[in-house]
Motif scaffolding. Structure first.
Motif, mmCIF file in Angstrom:
data_model
loop_
_atom_site.group_PDB
_atom_site.id
_atom_site.type_symbol
_atom_site.label_atom_id
_atom_site.label_comp_id
_atom_site.label_asym_id
_atom_site.label_seq_id
_atom_site.Cartn_x
_atom_site.Cartn_y
_atom_site.Cartn_z
ATOM 1 N N LYS A 223 0.823 -1.221 0.000
ATOM 2 C CA LYS A 223 0.000 0.000 0.000
ATOM 3 C C LYS A 223 0.854 1.266 0.000
ATOM 4 O O LYS A 223 0.424 2.309 -0.496
ATOM 5 C CB LYS A 223 -0.951 0.000 1.211
ATOM 6 C CG LYS A 223 -1.970 -1.139 1.156
ATOM 7 C CD LYS A 223 -3.028 -1.044 2.231
ATOM 8 C CE LYS A 223 -2.528 -1.280 3.640
ATOM 9 N NZ LYS A 223 -1.832 -2.563 3.859
ATOM 10 N N ASP A 227 0.244 4.335 -2.489
ATOM 11 C CA ASP A 227 0.153 5.699 -1.955
ATOM 12 C C ASP A 227 1.089 6.668 -2.685
ATOM 13 O O ASP A 227 0.736 7.814 -2.955
ATOM 14 C CB ASP A 227 0.530 5.713 -0.463
ATOM 15 C CG ASP A 227 -0.531 5.065 0.420
ATOM 16 O OD1 ASP A 227 -1.597 4.699 -0.096
ATOM 17 O OD2 ASP A 227 -0.272 4.933 1.631
ATOM 18 N N GLU A 231 -0.730 10.572 -5.027
ATOM 19 C CA GLU A 231 -0.716 12.020 -4.750
ATOM 20 C C GLU A 231 0.452 12.631 -5.513
ATOM 21 O O GLU A 231 1.440 11.934 -5.774
ATOM 22 C CB GLU A 231 -0.630 12.296 -3.237
ATOM 23 C CG GLU A 231 0.448 11.505 -2.478
ATOM 24 C CD GLU A 231 1.816 12.150 -2.475
ATOM 25 O OE1 GLU A 231 1.974 13.240 -3.057
ATOM 26 O OE2 GLU A 231 2.738 11.558 -1.908
ATOM 27 N N TYR A 409 -2.778 12.988 6.620
ATOM 28 C CA TYR A 409 -3.038 13.093 5.189
ATOM 29 C C TYR A 409 -3.635 14.463 4.879
ATOM 30 O O TYR A 409 -4.618 14.874 5.506
ATOM 31 C CB TYR A 409 -4.056 12.058 4.735
ATOM 32 C CG TYR A 409 -3.605 10.617 4.792
ATOM 33 C CD1 TYR A 409 -2.394 10.220 4.237
ATOM 34 C CD2 TYR A 409 -4.412 9.651 5.373
ATOM 35 C CE1 TYR A 409 -1.998 8.896 4.267
ATOM 36 C CE2 TYR A 409 -4.025 8.319 5.410
ATOM 37 C CZ TYR A 409 -2.821 7.943 4.856
ATOM 38 O OH TYR A 409 -2.439 6.636 4.876
ATOM 39 N N GLU A 413 -4.151 14.201 -0.447
ATOM 40 C CA GLU A 413 -3.798 12.786 -0.248
ATOM 41 C C GLU A 413 -5.040 11.935 0.016
ATOM 42 O O GLU A 413 -4.963 10.872 0.625
ATOM 43 C CB GLU A 413 -2.784 12.673 0.902
ATOM 44 C CG GLU A 413 -1.445 13.310 0.541
ATOM 45 C CD GLU A 413 -0.534 13.535 1.746
ATOM 46 O OE1 GLU A 413 -0.969 14.219 2.696
ATOM 47 O OE2 GLU A 413 0.589 13.021 1.741
ATOM 48 N N LEU A 416 -5.194 8.139 -0.786
ATOM 49 C CA LEU A 416 -4.480 7.268 0.142
ATOM 50 C C LEU A 416 -5.402 6.905 1.302
ATOM 51 O O LEU A 416 -5.535 5.744 1.687
ATOM 52 C CB LEU A 416 -3.238 7.964 0.712
ATOM 53 C CG LEU A 416 -2.035 8.226 -0.182
ATOM 54 C CD1 LEU A 416 -2.358 9.148 -1.335
ATOM 55 C CD2 LEU A 416 -0.876 8.779 0.611
ATOM 56 N N HIS A 420 -6.722 3.033 2.401
ATOM 57 C CA HIS A 420 -6.518 2.437 3.737
ATOM 58 C C HIS A 420 -7.852 2.232 4.446
ATOM 59 O O HIS A 420 -8.037 1.260 5.175
ATOM 60 C CB HIS A 420 -5.581 3.312 4.571
ATOM 61 C CG HIS A 420 -4.181 3.337 4.024
ATOM 62 N ND1 HIS A 420 -3.161 2.545 4.521
ATOM 63 C CD2 HIS A 420 -3.636 4.024 2.997
ATOM 64 C CE1 HIS A 420 -2.051 2.756 3.835
ATOM 65 N NE2 HIS A 420 -2.312 3.666 2.901
#
Ligand code: FES
Ligand code: FE2
Length: 437
Positions: A223, A227, A231, A409, A413, A416, A420
């Motif tokens: 992940k 991520d 971004e 974040y 972002e 992301l 999650h």
């Protein structure tokens, strides 16, 4: 806890240099996704217990992209995928009836890996009428049926059905092959995509067949790399040497670099980047890019591939660099406006290790100049990807130390946070299912 924006005693980036784009009606992308700005622990990126649950909850229950139909050009074409982190080797084959099927790559006799060449961990492709086990010669048809057992009368109790290769749910969409390891998938592949995303099918995928690939084993949770590409907040810093210091205007390669559009599609998500840089007929960042007339965005003169799908550019941006589609859980597609395409696959190998597969697709070059343009795009893209990967191991090591257990974040972002969040929800859902048993 600080929510967003103003932080006392901290000098914010000069407002005039930030490229502001309109926020959605909810006031932030984060809220428009139904999320908030709460700090995040990142435990899902190192905890071995979470990793095992995630494997079952996410990778054993969702549709996973494993290849393209162009890898199966004829009846009898096949390829294998070594999904080591999941403990599987699989065969994808086009049968004599033209149907694409997937099987576990294991012989029914004594469990030898059925299809491999020199080494069982190396993926292979080819064309055949039957698969023959190297150990005792048992053979299987392309539809998984047992076709031959050497000295069959020496066995007792064998049944035709009992010897069939273990079949895996398999379907195709837009020329890509997906598998689902669940006994009974929760939904069809098209329902998994959802009604809006499925419309991407009419993008001219089939024009982009020229293929380059890069693979790497990265010492970070899968992940973290998803991520890193979700971004552009990092771009002016991680990719500073590949930005163009001579670019005259306050352009997309000048910090801070903001994205104009994000959208969620159930478990999936997308972003569109602004096109100030990608759309110019201008220079690349490096002299070599100007010589070869190509940048990371593609050749400066893009090929004609016809109209894009109605699902593309959902933000109706006038200037756009790319649409990035993050298909849950581990497949990402980038449609660059210069009519090239990148895909990323992230396959977990452990809580802090994954296999990264980077595929670049072009229209087949018509001449040496076009071939060189494409080589340049790939070379620059590799540089970018290596820079992105560079911070991952360092991040992995430090979040594992648990010196900090809260991370943050920004609104930029949001993708992301969404990934999650969806993974956590799936793990909770899976655990509830276990408790209910
Ligand atoms: S293990 Fe395959 S034929 Fe014996
Ligand atoms: Fe990057």
């Amino acid at each position: 806890m600080t929510q967003t924006g103003h932080i006392s005693g901290y000098t914010e980036t000069e407002a005039s240099t930030i490229q502001h784009f309109p926020k959605p009606a909810e006031g932030s992308w984060t809220r428009s996704f139904g999320l908030d700005f709460a700090p995040f622990s990142m435990k899902d990126c190192w905890d071995p217990e979470f990793y095992e649950l995630e494997k079952q909850a996410v990778f054993m229950r969702n549709w996973l992209m494993v290849g393209r139909e162009i890898q199966l050009p004829r009846k009898g074409s096949f390829f294998t995928r070594e999904l080591e982190g999941l403990g599987y080797s699989i065969i994808i084959a086009r049968g004599m009836d033209d149907k694409v099927r997937a099987f576990h790559n294991v012989c029914s006799h004594r469990g030898n890996q059925l299809v491999f060449e020199e080494h069982p961990t190396v993926e292979v492709r080819g064309n055949c009428r039957q698969f023959t086990c190297k150990y005792h010669g048992w053979r299987y048809a392309l539809d998984g049926e047992i076709a031959y057992v050497h000295n069959a009368p020496e066995f007792e109790g064998l049944t035709h059905e009992g010897l069939h290769l273990p079949e895996i749910h398999c379907d195709t969409w837009a020329g890509f092959v997906f598998v689902n390891f669940a006994k009974e998938p929760r939904e069809s592949l098209r329902d998994f995509m959802g009604p809006e995303l499925v419309k991407l099918e009419t993008y001219p995928w089939d024009k982009l067949t020229e293929h380059h690939q890069l693979q790497a084993v990265v010492n970070s949770n899968w992940k973290l790399f998803v991520d890193a590409f979700a971004e552009f907040y990092h771009v002016p810093y991680v990719h500073a040497t590949l930005n163009n210091p001579a670019q005259a205007d306050k352009s997309a390669d000048k910090p801070p670099f903001m994205l104009p559009f994000f959208k969620s599609y159930g478990k999936h998500r997308m972003l569109s980047s602004g096109g100030q840089f990608a759309n110019t007929k201008g220079r690349g960042a490096l002299p070599s890019q100007n010589v070869f007339k190509a940048t990371i965005h593609g050749p400066l003169t893009p090929p004609d591939i016809g109209p894009w799908s109605e699902a593309n550019n959902p933000g109706n941006l006038e200037l756009r660099g790319m649409d990035m589609w993050q298909f849950y859980p581990n497949w990402v597609v980038i449609h660059w406006v210069r009519n090239t395409m990148v895909t990323y696959q992230y396959w977990p190998l452990g809580p802090n290790k994954h296999q990264f597969i980077f595929d670049y697709y072009f229209v087949p070059p018509k001449n040496a100049t076009e071939r060189l343009e494409q080589e340049m795009v790939v070379a620059v893209s590799k540089d970018f990807a290596l820079q992105d990967a560079n911070v991952l191991e360092a991040t992995q090591r430090r979040i594992e130390s648990q010196v900090r257990t809260e991370f943050y974040y920004a609104d930029q972002e949001v993708l992301l946070r969404h990934l999650h969040h969806v993974v956590a929800e799936e793990v909770e859902d899976y655990q509830r299912g276990l408790e209910g048993k």
